[in-house]
Design a protein around this motif. Structure first.
Motif, PDB file in Angstrom:
ATOM      1  N   LYS A  59     -25.729  69.808 -18.632  1.00  0.00           N
ATOM      2  CA  LYS A  59     -26.864  70.627 -18.563  1.00  0.00           C
ATOM      3  C   LYS A  59     -27.569  70.006 -19.911  1.00  0.00           C
ATOM      4  O   LYS A  59     -28.619  70.379 -19.937  1.00  0.00           O
ATOM      5  CB  LYS A  59     -26.538  72.175 -18.620  1.00  0.00           C
ATOM      6  CG  LYS A  59     -25.656  72.828 -19.759  1.00  0.00           C
ATOM      7  CD  LYS A  59     -25.566  74.339 -19.279  1.00  0.00           C
ATOM      8  CE  LYS A  59     -24.357  74.843 -20.439  1.00  0.00           C
ATOM      9  NZ  LYS A  59     -24.441  76.199 -19.984  1.00  0.00           N
ATOM     10  N   THR A  60     -26.977  69.778 -21.130  1.00  0.00           N
ATOM     11  CA  THR A  60     -27.492  69.504 -22.302  1.00  0.00           C
ATOM     12  C   THR A  60     -28.127  67.833 -22.000  1.00  0.00           C
ATOM     13  O   THR A  60     -28.767  67.522 -22.924  1.00  0.00           O
ATOM     14  CB  THR A  60     -26.478  69.366 -23.464  1.00  0.00           C
ATOM     15  OG1 THR A  60     -25.517  68.442 -23.083  1.00  0.00           O
ATOM     16  CG2 THR A  60     -25.999  70.838 -23.546  1.00  0.00           C
ATOM     17  N   GLY A  61     -27.730  67.346 -20.927  1.00  0.00           N
ATOM     18  CA  GLY A  61     -28.154  65.862 -20.743  1.00  0.00           C
ATOM     19  C   GLY A  61     -27.168  64.964 -21.281  1.00  0.00           C
ATOM     20  O   GLY A  61     -27.175  63.566 -21.184  1.00  0.00           O
ATOM     21  N   LYS A  62     -26.249  65.271 -21.884  1.00  0.00           N
ATOM     22  CA  LYS A  62     -25.095  64.530 -22.153  1.00  0.00           C
ATOM     23  C   LYS A  62     -24.105  63.864 -21.093  1.00  0.00           C
ATOM     24  O   LYS A  62     -24.189  64.464 -20.053  1.00  0.00           O
ATOM     25  CB  LYS A  62     -23.930  64.970 -23.114  1.00  0.00           C
ATOM     26  CG  LYS A  62     -22.935  64.428 -23.558  1.00  0.00           C
ATOM     27  CD  LYS A  62     -21.856  65.182 -24.459  1.00  0.00           C
ATOM     28  CE  LYS A  62     -20.583  64.351 -24.598  1.00  0.00           C
ATOM     29  NZ  LYS A  62     -19.444  65.176 -25.446  1.00  0.00           N
ATOM     30  N   ILE A  63     -23.800  62.369 -21.150  1.00  0.00           N
ATOM     31  CA  ILE A  63     -22.746  61.841 -20.176  1.00  0.00           C
ATOM     32  C   ILE A  63     -21.719  61.417 -20.599  1.00  0.00           C
ATOM     33  O   ILE A  63     -21.654  60.997 -21.779  1.00  0.00           O
ATOM     34  CB  ILE A  63     -23.727  60.566 -19.673  1.00  0.00           C
ATOM     35  CG1 ILE A  63     -25.097  60.991 -19.156  1.00  0.00           C
ATOM     36  CG2 ILE A  63     -22.854  59.882 -18.420  1.00  0.00           C
ATOM     37  CD1 ILE A  63     -26.275  60.078 -18.750  1.00  0.00           C
ATOM     38  N   SER A  64     -20.805  61.693 -19.926  1.00  0.00           N
ATOM     39  CA  SER A  64     -19.218  61.314 -20.179  1.00  0.00           C
ATOM     40  C   SER A  64     -18.523  60.732 -18.891  1.00  0.00           C
ATOM     41  O   SER A  64     -18.946  60.946 -17.881  1.00  0.00           O
ATOM     42  CB  SER A  64     -18.437  62.591 -21.088  1.00  0.00           C
ATOM     43  OG  SER A  64     -18.564  63.514 -20.130  1.00  0.00           O
ATOM     44  N   ASN A  65     -17.376  60.438 -19.302  1.00  0.00           N
ATOM     45  CA  ASN A  65     -16.266  60.072 -18.271  1.00  0.00           C
ATOM     46  C   ASN A  65     -16.954  59.125 -17.370  1.00  0.00           C
ATOM     47  O   ASN A  65     -16.946  59.255 -16.097  1.00  0.00           O
ATOM     48  CB  ASN A  65     -15.762  61.170 -17.336  1.00  0.00           C
ATOM     49  CG  ASN A  65     -14.792  62.080 -18.363  1.00  0.00           C
ATOM     50  OD1 ASN A  65     -15.356  62.435 -19.263  1.00  0.00           O
ATOM     51  ND2 ASN A  65     -13.726  62.217 -17.677  1.00  0.00           N
ATOM     52  N   ILE A  66     -17.547  58.017 -17.683  1.00  0.00           N
ATOM     53  CA  ILE A  66     -18.365  56.894 -16.948  1.00  0.00           C
ATOM     54  C   ILE A  66     -17.266  56.137 -16.413  1.00  0.00           C
ATOM     55  O   ILE A  66     -16.513  55.418 -17.121  1.00  0.00           O
ATOM     56  CB  ILE A  66     -19.177  56.204 -17.741  1.00  0.00           C
ATOM     57  CG1 ILE A  66     -20.341  57.221 -18.223  1.00  0.00           C
ATOM     58  CG2 ILE A  66     -19.970  55.188 -16.921  1.00  0.00           C
ATOM     59  CD1 ILE A  66     -21.531  56.403 -19.385  1.00  0.00           C
ATOM     60  N   LYS A  67     -17.190  55.750 -14.984  1.00  0.00           N
ATOM     61  CA  LYS A  67     -16.325  54.852 -14.435  1.00  0.00           C
ATOM     62  C   LYS A  67     -17.262  54.023 -13.498  1.00  0.00           C
ATOM     63  O   LYS A  67     -18.046  54.684 -12.617  1.00  0.00           O
ATOM     64  CB  LYS A  67     -15.257  55.672 -13.561  1.00  0.00           C
ATOM     65  CG  LYS A  67     -14.395  56.556 -14.595  1.00  0.00           C
ATOM     66  CD  LYS A  67     -13.373  57.351 -13.793  1.00  0.00           C
ATOM     67  CE  LYS A  67     -12.473  58.166 -14.382  1.00  0.00           C
ATOM     68  NZ  LYS A  67     -11.437  58.697 -13.868  1.00  0.00           N
ATOM     69  N   ILE A  68     -17.196  52.788 -13.658  1.00  0.00           N
ATOM     70  CA  ILE A  68     -17.752  51.610 -13.059  1.00  0.00           C
ATOM     71  C   ILE A  68     -17.047  50.904 -12.022  1.00  0.00           C
ATOM     72  O   ILE A  68     -16.020  50.457 -12.332  1.00  0.00           O
ATOM     73  CB  ILE A  68     -18.621  51.077 -13.929  1.00  0.00           C
ATOM     74  CG1 ILE A  68     -19.382  51.379 -15.098  1.00  0.00           C
ATOM     75  CG2 ILE A  68     -19.560  49.788 -13.164  1.00  0.00           C
ATOM     76  CD1 ILE A  68     -20.491  52.414 -14.582  1.00  0.00           C
ATOM     77  N   ASP A  69     -17.483  50.830 -10.728  1.00  0.00           N
ATOM     78  CA  ASP A  69     -16.754  50.019  -9.994  1.00  0.00           C
ATOM     79  C   ASP A  69     -17.635  48.970  -9.305  1.00  0.00           C
ATOM     80  O   ASP A  69     -18.912  49.144  -8.684  1.00  0.00           O
ATOM     81  CB  ASP A  69     -16.431  50.962  -8.511  1.00  0.00           C
ATOM     82  CG  ASP A  69     -15.506  51.944  -8.911  1.00  0.00           C
ATOM     83  OD1 ASP A  69     -14.534  51.626  -9.728  1.00  0.00           O
ATOM     84  OD2 ASP A  69     -15.492  52.967  -8.387  1.00  0.00           O
ATOM     85  N   VAL A  70     -17.163  47.826  -9.247  1.00  0.00           N
ATOM     86  CA  VAL A  70     -18.007  46.364  -8.903  1.00  0.00           C
ATOM     87  C   VAL A  70     -17.059  45.701  -7.901  1.00  0.00           C
ATOM     88  O   VAL A  70     -16.015  45.611  -8.072  1.00  0.00           O
ATOM     89  CB  VAL A  70     -18.182  45.414 -10.101  1.00  0.00           C
ATOM     90  CG1 VAL A  70     -18.911  44.347  -9.781  1.00  0.00           C
ATOM     91  CG2 VAL A  70     -18.954  46.444 -11.318  1.00  0.00           C
ATOM     92  N   THR A  71     -17.681  45.191  -6.863  1.00  0.00           N
ATOM     93  CA  THR A  71     -17.360  44.763  -5.657  1.00  0.00           C
ATOM     94  C   THR A  71     -18.322  43.519  -5.270  1.00  0.00           C
ATOM     95  O   THR A  71     -19.147  43.672  -4.860  1.00  0.00           O
ATOM     96  CB  THR A  71     -17.116  45.825  -4.502  1.00  0.00           C
ATOM     97  OG1 THR A  71     -16.317  46.834  -4.562  1.00  0.00           O
ATOM     98  CG2 THR A  71     -16.514  44.938  -3.249  1.00  0.00           C
ATOM     99  N   PHE A  72     -17.620  42.346  -5.347  1.00  0.00           N
ATOM    100  CA  PHE A  72     -18.507  41.063  -4.919  1.00  0.00           C
ATOM    101  C   PHE A  72     -17.808  40.680  -3.882  1.00  0.00           C
ATOM    102  O   PHE A  72     -16.685  40.316  -3.651  1.00  0.00           O
ATOM    103  CB  PHE A  72     -18.437  40.140  -6.023  1.00  0.00           C
ATOM    104  CG  PHE A  72     -18.807  40.504  -7.443  1.00  0.00           C
ATOM    105  CD1 PHE A  72     -20.372  40.943  -7.537  1.00  0.00           C
ATOM    106  CD2 PHE A  72     -18.217  40.754  -8.684  1.00  0.00           C
ATOM    107  CE1 PHE A  72     -20.956  41.094  -8.656  1.00  0.00           C
ATOM    108  CE2 PHE A  72     -18.847  41.264  -9.587  1.00  0.00           C
ATOM    109  CZ  PHE A  72     -20.146  41.288  -9.976  1.00  0.00           C
ATOM    110  N   HIS A  73     -18.817  40.301  -2.859  1.00  0.00           N
ATOM    111  CA  HIS A  73     -18.279  39.455  -1.665  1.00  0.00           C
ATOM    112  C   HIS A  73     -17.699  37.900  -1.790  1.00  0.00           C
ATOM    113  O   HIS A  73     -16.757  37.658  -1.381  1.00  0.00           O
ATOM    114  CB  HIS A  73     -19.587  39.490  -0.628  1.00  0.00           C
ATOM    115  CG  HIS A  73     -19.288  38.652   0.662  1.00  0.00           C
ATOM    116  ND1 HIS A  73     -18.508  39.406   1.541  1.00  0.00           N
ATOM    117  CD2 HIS A  73     -19.412  37.383   1.098  1.00  0.00           C
ATOM    118  CE1 HIS A  73     -18.360  38.361   2.704  1.00  0.00           C
ATOM    119  NE2 HIS A  73     -18.821  37.456   2.303  1.00  0.00           N
ATOM    120  N   ASN A  74     -18.561  37.251  -2.952  1.00  0.00           N
ATOM    121  CA  ASN A  74     -18.073  36.128  -3.285  1.00  0.00           C
ATOM    122  C   ASN A  74     -17.113  36.052  -4.464  1.00  0.00           C
ATOM    123  O   ASN A  74     -17.669  36.785  -5.688  1.00  0.00           O
ATOM    124  CB  ASN A  74     -19.187  35.329  -3.510  1.00  0.00           C
ATOM    125  CG  ASN A  74     -18.962  33.746  -4.020  1.00  0.00           C
ATOM    126  OD1 ASN A  74     -17.664  33.450  -4.550  1.00  0.00           O
ATOM    127  ND2 ASN A  74     -19.801  32.753  -3.740  1.00  0.00           N
TER     128      ASN A  74
END
Length: 247
Positions: free
Chosen positions: A201-216
């Motif tokens: 609620k303070t605007g802070k962001i944490s625990n970022i997990k990025i998933d990337v999928t490429f067809h090629n």
């Protein structure tokens, strides 16, 4: 199977060894379905009679439904609100394999009676109050996105549809495809990138997990590039939020 309605079923009723169903098995299945329908009809009639009898005694019961239905967080708060109207509380399961008009018949009769006495929007209004009470009691609880409302918090947007376009537009303002990135000739979107994170609620962001999928598969050499660019976008978004608070 200890249910008496299943005791005399042959083994073939439960297991089909070929791709086709024999006529005898079809007849047996149809017979079972007729018996099941009779049982459900009888049970529903009994529940309906019991509900009407209780209503004549001025007894009202609200049911929390579980199964393939929307779940609520503030059930305890809802129960407290219902007590003020002398409405008792119970629970019921919903089944996908049973016709809706033949299950939870007692609960359905009670629901109609509550609407009749208090209005069709009565329960929804109490639900809204209960959810607000629950959130106020749990100010630090982390909710899943699906549990929140669908009104976007993205600056300037008034709907989720606007948000889905705005974040994509702003992301590509700061990110470019590598020069030798290999595109699909038909330009179909078979590649994707997603992010999971906790927004406080303070605007802070944490625990970022990025998933990337490429067809090629050749494009996977750029995975770290896209992941880093996504994380930078989160960093700048958080920084801008904090600066705007200071101003």
């Amino acid at each position: 199977m200890k249910n008496k309605r299943f005791e005399n079923k042959s083994e073939s009723f439960y297991s089909v060894k070929s791709d086709t169903i024999s006529d005898s098995l079809k007849m047996e299945m149809n017979k079972w379905m007729v018996e099941e329908k009779k049982y459900l009809d009888s049970a529903c009639q009994e529940e309906t009679k019991r509900a009407n009898d209780d209503i004549r005694k001025n007894k009202l019961v609200f049911f929390h439904y579980f199964g393939m239905v929307e779940q609520y967080k503030g059930n305890i708060e809802m129960n407290e609100l219902l007590k003020k109207y002398n409405i008792e509380v119970d629970s019921a399961l919903t089944y996908c394999m049973v016709p809706s008009n033949l299950q939870n018949c007692y609960a359905n009769v009670m629901s109609k009676e509550i609407d009749k006495r208090f209005g069709s929007k009565f329960i929804d209004s109490l639900r809204n109050v209960a959810e607000i009470k629950y959130i106020k009691k749990n100010p630090d609880k982390i909710f899943r996105f699906e549990e929140c409302d669908w009104v976007s918090r993205y600056p300037g947007d008034k709907s989720y549809e606007e948000f889905s376009k705005s974040y994509e537009r702003d992301f590509w303002k700061n990110v470019e495809y590598p020069d030798d990135f290999e595109y699909r000739k038909d330009k179909d979107s078979y590649s994707s990138m997603g992010a999971n994170f906790i927004l406080y609620k303070t605007g802070k962001i944490s625990n970022i997990k990025i998933d990337v999928t490429f067809h090629n598969k050749k494009n996977y050499k750029y995975s770290s590039y896209f992941i880093n660019q996504t994380c930078l976008n989160f960093y700048f978004s958080e920084k801008q939020d904090r600066e705007s608070e200071i101003m």
